[in-house]
Design a protein around this motif. Structure first.
Motif, PDB file in Angstrom:
ATOM      1  N   VAL A 161      -4.083   6.881   3.756  1.00  0.00           N
ATOM      2  CA  VAL A 161      -3.851   6.487   5.145  1.00  0.00           C
ATOM      3  C   VAL A 161      -2.517   7.076   5.574  1.00  0.00           C
ATOM      4  O   VAL A 161      -1.483   6.819   4.945  1.00  0.00           O
ATOM      5  CB  VAL A 161      -3.839   4.958   5.310  1.00  0.00           C
ATOM      6  CG1 VAL A 161      -3.540   4.593   6.771  1.00  0.00           C
ATOM      7  CG2 VAL A 161      -5.161   4.354   4.869  1.00  0.00           C
ATOM      8  N   ILE A 162      -2.544   7.878   6.625  1.00  0.00           N
ATOM      9  CA  ILE A 162      -1.335   8.522   7.134  1.00  0.00           C
ATOM     10  C   ILE A 162      -0.970   7.846   8.448  1.00  0.00           C
ATOM     11  O   ILE A 162      -1.691   7.960   9.444  1.00  0.00           O
ATOM     12  CB  ILE A 162      -1.556  10.033   7.346  1.00  0.00           C
ATOM     13  CG1 ILE A 162      -2.020  10.683   6.039  1.00  0.00           C
ATOM     14  CG2 ILE A 162      -0.289  10.696   7.857  1.00  0.00           C
ATOM     15  CD1 ILE A 162      -2.485  12.122   6.204  1.00  0.00           C
ATOM     16  N   ALA A 194       0.832  -1.209   0.000  1.00  0.00           N
ATOM     17  CA  ALA A 194       0.000   0.000   0.000  1.00  0.00           C
ATOM     18  C   ALA A 194       0.862   1.252   0.000  1.00  0.00           C
ATOM     19  O   ALA A 194       0.527   2.259  -0.631  1.00  0.00           O
ATOM     20  CB  ALA A 194      -0.929  -0.012   1.210  1.00  0.00           C
ATOM     21  N   ALA A 195       2.010   1.199   0.704  1.00  0.00           N
ATOM     22  CA  ALA A 195       2.926   2.337   0.715  1.00  0.00           C
ATOM     23  C   ALA A 195       3.546   2.530  -0.667  1.00  0.00           C
ATOM     24  O   ALA A 195       3.684   3.659  -1.158  1.00  0.00           O
ATOM     25  CB  ALA A 195       4.004   2.139   1.767  1.00  0.00           C
ATOM     26  N   VAL A 198      -9.739  10.410   4.554  1.00  0.00           N
ATOM     27  CA  VAL A 198      -8.359  10.244   5.002  1.00  0.00           C
ATOM     28  C   VAL A 198      -8.368   9.633   6.398  1.00  0.00           C
ATOM     29  O   VAL A 198      -9.115  10.079   7.282  1.00  0.00           O
ATOM     30  CB  VAL A 198      -7.610  11.586   5.026  1.00  0.00           C
ATOM     31  CG1 VAL A 198      -6.153  11.376   5.422  1.00  0.00           C
ATOM     32  CG2 VAL A 198      -7.694  12.269   3.666  1.00  0.00           C
ATOM     33  N   ILE A 199      -7.532   8.636   6.598  1.00  0.00           N
ATOM     34  CA  ILE A 199      -7.381   7.998   7.909  1.00  0.00           C
ATOM     35  C   ILE A 199      -6.013   8.365   8.467  1.00  0.00           C
ATOM     36  O   ILE A 199      -5.001   8.267   7.769  1.00  0.00           O
ATOM     37  CB  ILE A 199      -7.509   6.465   7.813  1.00  0.00           C
ATOM     38  CG1 ILE A 199      -8.921   6.071   7.394  1.00  0.00           C
ATOM     39  CG2 ILE A 199      -7.141   5.809   9.136  1.00  0.00           C
ATOM     40  CD1 ILE A 199      -9.094   4.567   7.166  1.00  0.00           C
ATOM     41  N   VAL A 200      -5.977   8.798   9.722  1.00  0.00           N
ATOM     42  CA  VAL A 200      -4.719   9.066  10.426  1.00  0.00           C
ATOM     43  C   VAL A 200      -4.585   8.034  11.535  1.00  0.00           C
ATOM     44  O   VAL A 200      -5.481   7.887  12.381  1.00  0.00           O
ATOM     45  CB  VAL A 200      -4.690  10.490  11.017  1.00  0.00           C
ATOM     46  CG1 VAL A 200      -3.379  10.715  11.777  1.00  0.00           C
ATOM     47  CG2 VAL A 200      -4.854  11.525   9.916  1.00  0.00           C
ATOM     48  N   THR A 256       4.840   9.758   6.737  1.00  0.00           N
ATOM     49  CA  THR A 256       5.380  11.077   7.061  1.00  0.00           C
ATOM     50  C   THR A 256       4.249  12.088   7.194  1.00  0.00           C
ATOM     51  O   THR A 256       3.228  11.976   6.522  1.00  0.00           O
ATOM     52  CB  THR A 256       6.357  11.565   5.973  1.00  0.00           C
ATOM     53  OG1 THR A 256       5.688  11.597   4.709  1.00  0.00           O
ATOM     54  CG2 THR A 256       7.562  10.638   5.878  1.00  0.00           C
ATOM     55  N   PRO A 257       4.420  13.100   8.058  1.00  0.00           N
ATOM     56  CA  PRO A 257       3.369  14.112   8.233  1.00  0.00           C
ATOM     57  C   PRO A 257       3.138  14.877   6.942  1.00  0.00           C
ATOM     58  O   PRO A 257       4.092  15.273   6.268  1.00  0.00           O
ATOM     59  CB  PRO A 257       3.938  15.028   9.324  1.00  0.00           C
ATOM     60  CG  PRO A 257       4.991  14.222   9.998  1.00  0.00           C
ATOM     61  CD  PRO A 257       5.563  13.331   8.953  1.00  0.00           C
ATOM     62  N   PRO A 258       1.901  15.113   6.586  1.00  0.00           N
ATOM     63  CA  PRO A 258       1.619  15.842   5.341  1.00  0.00           C
ATOM     64  C   PRO A 258       1.839  17.334   5.503  1.00  0.00           C
ATOM     65  O   PRO A 258       1.566  17.906   6.556  1.00  0.00           O
ATOM     66  CB  PRO A 258       0.140  15.530   5.094  1.00  0.00           C
ATOM     67  CG  PRO A 258      -0.423  15.334   6.477  1.00  0.00           C
ATOM     68  CD  PRO A 258       0.675  14.681   7.275  1.00  0.00           C
ATOM     69  N   ALA A 259       2.358  17.950   4.466  1.00  0.00           N
ATOM     70  CA  ALA A 259       2.449  19.407   4.439  1.00  0.00           C
ATOM     71  C   ALA A 259       1.046  19.974   4.222  1.00  0.00           C
ATOM     72  O   ALA A 259       0.158  19.282   3.713  1.00  0.00           O
ATOM     73  CB  ALA A 259       3.384  19.857   3.324  1.00  0.00           C
TER      74      ALA A 259
END
Length: 445
Positions: free
Chosen positions: A298-299, A172-173, A196-198, A181-184
């Motif tokens: 997915v983050i 999936a990655a 979006v799932i965190v 990684t944190p999104p800008a």
């Protein structure tokens, strides 16, 4: 080995500070950085504001070195990661000059002529550091000592509940549906109208949730699901207005408000076993069979772990649980301590008795412990530099008094408001994603 340099791995805050202290002690540092500039890991969260104010983010020896170049230390405010780089790390790296080498990746560290097994004359052999440059050329450096300040950013923890990647997570990655990684902010905005799932309960996850909640506020078709492994809310939101550190408290307050406003749906006790990708969307499946609605992104922000692979031929003395130096581990166990309750420590706690001259410092010294204080790292490298110079008395002294606030470097608020800148088993079922009530479990501030 007295004519050999001290190799410092990593040009982040601790690595550059280590170089400054070594120079003050008359030792010659060589800083090896795989990135293209200083603070490469910090640059990955450049839009995020730190919890700590400027005076707690600069090192004393670095300040003395920079002062000779006309630099004046910022005295107020909470910088973003980008401001930390431009206002401090870049000038420091420039002042260190040729002592810093970029685009140079360390691939292995050993003792010259000695593998992990060979003991005879081991202490007398210099370290040999294998590196590869951006052209792919391999070479070695000999060193009298090695200070590993490479951090943990390159080794994010997976979404899988058992410490290993969930089934399908790697695929999936690779497909771009899962990121670690944190999104800008601009990437968050691009998710308008999507689901979006965190995954994660720490400050980086909270920051991402806040950004996505704002997208949902402006674009109601956007869905944000926040997944926690823990079974209850507990102290997830931090101390709020009573938090000793305003930036951290404001972060918890904002994410709590987003959840209560229905902008974010929260799922607890969800331990991911599998991630299935179909038609460019990811479905998370828990160990107990629960599933979440398919997500466009997915983050996964579940912390980090140290990369020990290039140290495999060295005799490390590490705690088997935290993967931190054995003497330090009891002081940083997250089951017992917050970063503010960890006492200052130095060369004695960071040493590896069978490899004199080797020290893991900075975030890497904490292994899998999740929080770290920049001031603690600066005290580490001060002590290590003193020890390597032969000043054992100074190395053994504590020259830092920590603020009693539980202060940690980490994800603060991007573009935060001005006031925050003051100092059962069974078949798969749809998970319960009801918004929280306004009544929280007791908070350990």
């Amino acid at each position: 080995m007295s004519d050999l340099p001290v190799v410092v791995i990593g040009a982040g805050p601790q690595g550059l500070a280590a170089a400054a202290h070594l120079l003050e002690r008359g030792l010659q540092p060589v800083v090896l950085e795989s990135g293209t500039g200083p603070g490469a890991a910090v640059a990955q969260w450049s839009h995020v504001r730190t919890f700590s104010p400027w005076p707690e983010l600069v090192d004393a020896a670095a300040t003395r070195l920079l002062a000779r170049h006309g630099w004046v230390a910022p005295s107020t405010g909470y910088p973003t990661g980008g401001e930390w780089i431009s206002g401090y790390l870049t000038p420091l790296a420039d002042a260190l000059g040729d002592h810093v080498r970029y685009r140079t990746r360390v691939t292995g560290v050993s003792r010259q002529g000695h593998d992990r097994v060979l003991t005879k004359d081991r202490d007398e052999a210099p370290f040999v550091v294998h590196v590869v440059d951006h052209h792919g050329h391999e070479s070695t450096l000999s060193a009298r000592a090695v200070v590993d300040a490479s951090g943990t950013w390159s080794q994010p923890n997976p979404a899988g509940a058992d410490g290993l990647p969930a089934l399908g997570e790697a695929a999936a990655a690779s497909a771009g549906v899962v990121t670690h990684t944190p999104p800008a902010p601009e990437n968050s905005a691009a998710r308008a109208g999507q689901h979006v799932i965190v995954v994660g309960s720490g400050h980086s996850a909270m920051t991402a949730v806040i950004e996505l909640a704002e997208v949902a506020r402006q674009h109601p078709a956007t869905r944000v699901t926040w997944v926690l492994r823990r079974g209850s809310i507990g102290d997830t939101f931090g101390g709020g207005e009573s938090d000793a550190l305003p930036q951290r408290g404001a972060l918890g307050t904002r994410v709590h408000a987003a959840v209560n406003a229905g902008l974010v749906q929260m799922v607890t006790g969800f331990r991911t076993e599998r991630i299935a990708v179909e038609s460019g969307r990811a479905t998370l499946i828990a160990e107990d069979g629960r599933t979440l609605s398919a997500a466009d992104q997915v983050i996964v922000l579940t912390g980090f772990r140290p990369d020990l692979s290039f140290l495999s031929e060295l005799r490390l003395e590490l705690d088997p649980v935290l993967q931190a130096p054995l003497k330090l581990a009891p002081e940083i166990d997250p089951n017992l301590h917050s970063c503010g309750s960890v006492p200052p420590h130095g060369a004695a706690e960071l040493a590896h008795p069978e490899e004199p001259g080797l020290f893991l410092v900075g975030m890497k010294s904490y292994g899998r412990a999740p929080t770290f204080l920049a001031l603690t790292g600066y005290e580490q490298v001060r002590s290590v530099a003193a020890e390597l110079s032969g000043d054992h008395d100074s190395a053994g002294r504590v020259e830092l008094v920590l603020p009693e606030t539980g202060v940690c470097t980490g994800a603060g608020l991007p573009d935060a408001p001005a006031e925050a800148h003051q100092g059962g088993c069974g078949g798969p079922t749809q998970a319960d994603v009801s918004p929280l009530s306004s009544e929280l479990d007791p908070i350990d501030a």
